[in-house]
Write a protein that holds these residues in place. Sequence first.
Motif, short mmCIF file in Angstrom:
data_model
loop_
_atom_site.label_atom_id
_atom_site.label_comp_id
_atom_site.label_asym_id
_atom_site.label_seq_id
_atom_site.Cartn_x
_atom_site.Cartn_y
_atom_site.Cartn_z
N ALA A 51 -39.35 -9.69 -0.18
CA ALA A 51 -38.39 -8.61 0.07
C ALA A 51 -37.03 -9.19 0.47
N HIS A 52 -37.04 -10.24 1.29
CA HIS A 52 -35.80 -10.91 1.69
C HIS A 52 -35.10 -11.51 0.47
N LEU A 54 -35.40 -10.53 -2.72
CA LEU A 54 -34.87 -9.44 -3.54
C LEU A 54 -33.60 -8.86 -2.93
N HIS A 55 -33.58 -8.71 -1.61
CA HIS A 55 -32.39 -8.19 -0.93
C HIS A 55 -31.18 -9.08 -1.24
N HIS A 56 -31.37 -10.38 -1.17
CA HIS A 56 -30.27 -11.30 -1.44
C HIS A 56 -29.84 -11.25 -2.90
N LYS A 58 -30.07 -8.62 -4.94
CA LYS A 58 -29.39 -7.34 -5.13
C LYS A 58 -27.99 -7.35 -4.55
N ASN A 59 -27.76 -8.16 -3.53
CA ASN A 59 -26.43 -8.24 -2.91
C ASN A 59 -25.59 -9.38 -3.45
#
Length: 67
Positions: A51-52, A54-56, A58-59
């Motif tokens: 999840a971490h 993917l967050h990075h 996406k940003n």
Amino acid sequence: MTIPANWQKSSFSGGGEGNDCVELAAGPGTIHLRESDTPATHLSTAPGPFAHFLHHIKNGLYASTPV
């Protein structure tokens, strides 16, 4: 380790034969990733780090140029 049977293709997969994509399967406390053209080889990780990651993505934090 048991390899999951229910793989899902990325929504960003190309058209055609459908062999140019990343596939994901979730197991108990584990996320499995593989490339569709080499299904015997896969990576496994825990949901939190994935999840971490993917967050990075996406940003735009892993892109060579910001998204």
